[in-house]
Structures are given as structure tokens and as C-alpha cells.
Design a protein around this motif. Structure first.
Motif, PDB file in Angstrom:
ATOM      1  N   MET A  25       0.830  -1.209   0.000  1.00  0.00           N
ATOM      2  CA  MET A  25       0.000   0.000   0.000  1.00  0.00           C
ATOM      3  C   MET A  25       0.866   1.260   0.000  1.00  0.00           C
ATOM      4  SD  MET A  25      -2.955   1.404  -0.113  1.00  0.00           S
ATOM      5  CE  MET A  25      -4.160   0.167   0.314  1.00  0.00           C
TER       6      MET A  25
ATOM      7  N   VAL B 123       0.660   3.894  -3.127  1.00  0.00           N
ATOM      8  CA  VAL B 123       0.219   5.277  -2.901  1.00  0.00           C
ATOM      9  C   VAL B 123       1.351   6.244  -3.227  1.00  0.00           C
ATOM     10  CG1 VAL B 123      -0.537   6.942  -1.153  1.00  0.00           C
ATOM     11  CG2 VAL B 123      -1.566   4.672  -1.228  1.00  0.00           C
TER      12      VAL B 123
ATOM     13  N   ASP C 213      -7.096   5.119  -5.481  1.00  0.00           N
ATOM     14  CA  ASP C 213      -7.758   3.994  -4.823  1.00  0.00           C
ATOM     15  C   ASP C 213      -8.348   3.031  -5.851  1.00  0.00           C
ATOM     16  OD1 ASP C 213      -7.068   5.122  -2.408  1.00  0.00           O
ATOM     17  OD2 ASP C 213      -9.125   5.547  -1.771  1.00  0.00           O
TER      18      ASP C 213
ATOM     19  N   ARG D  99      -5.258   2.175   3.627  1.00  0.00           N
ATOM     20  CA  ARG D  99      -4.569   3.440   3.374  1.00  0.00           C
ATOM     21  C   ARG D  99      -4.731   4.389   4.548  1.00  0.00           C
ATOM     22  NH1 ARG D  99      -6.853   7.421   2.030  1.00  0.00           N
ATOM     23  NH2 ARG D  99      -8.537   6.534   0.786  1.00  0.00           N
TER      24      ARG D  99
ATOM     25  N   LEU E 181      -2.014   7.537   5.080  1.00  0.00           N
ATOM     26  CA  LEU E 181      -1.625   7.963   3.741  1.00  0.00           C
ATOM     27  C   LEU E 181      -2.787   8.707   3.093  1.00  0.00           C
ATOM     28  CD1 LEU E 181      -0.011   4.612   2.570  1.00  0.00           C
ATOM     29  CD2 LEU E 181       1.209   6.718   3.136  1.00  0.00           C
TER      30      LEU E 181
ATOM     31  N   PRO F 261      -5.225   9.962   0.034  1.00  0.00           N
ATOM     32  CA  PRO F 261      -5.610   9.375  -1.254  1.00  0.00           C
ATOM     33  C   PRO F 261      -5.028  10.186  -2.408  1.00  0.00           C
ATOM     34  CG  PRO F 261      -7.436  10.619  -0.340  1.00  0.00           C
ATOM     35  CD  PRO F 261      -6.348  10.628   0.701  1.00  0.00           C
TER      36      PRO F 261
END
Length: 75
Positions: free
Chosen positions: A32, A36, A42, A60, A65, A67
Motif C-alpha cells: 500500500m 500510494v 484507490d 490506506r 496515507l 488518497p
């Protein structure tokens, strides 16, 4: 993040050949972070990992984190 638990399996997931569910919890978090930081949205992460959008957002968010948003280039 630290060393991967299963580097070969991680590579297969990154290539879209295996669902992310085959990864350990640690390797899922590494995945992830890398996706990211690589700029994937996403939706893109969901498509690659075969996670639902809810799961992508939950993981996330759990890693604090932000988006990524799609780039809408002018046509």
C-alpha cells in the motif's frame, strides 16, 4: 519499511498475477505504501490488488496515507 516476508509473492501481486490477500499483513502494508507513493488512485489500487475500494481506503487510512486523485488532463 522493513524487509518483505515473501518477496516473490509480493512481486506477483505487484504484477497483478496474484490477489493481495496472499500477502502477509506486513507485506500488504508495504504494498500500500509503495502504490500510494507511486501515485496510484484507490481505484487503480483496487483493480491491481483485487481489494474492494472500502478495503483500500481502510488500509490506506490506517497507514495515514492521503488518497491520490486522478489527473484529468485537458483533451
Amino acid at each position: 519499511m522493513s524487509r518483505l516476508d515473501a518477496p516473490l509473492t509480493y512481486s506477483q501481486v505487484r504484477e497483478g498475477r496474484e490477489p493481495a490477500e496472499v500477502l502477509s499483513e506486513h507485506d500488504r502494508k508495504v504494498l500500500m505504501v509503495n502504490l500510494v507513493r507511486g501515485g496510484l488512485t484507490d481505484w487503480e489500487i483496487s483493480s491491481l490488488t483485487r481489494w474492494t475500494l472500502y478495503t483500500v481506503a481502510r488500509i490506506r487510512d490506517g497507514l495515514n496515507l492521503p488518497p491520490n486523485h486522478p489527473n484529468h488532463a485537458a483533451a
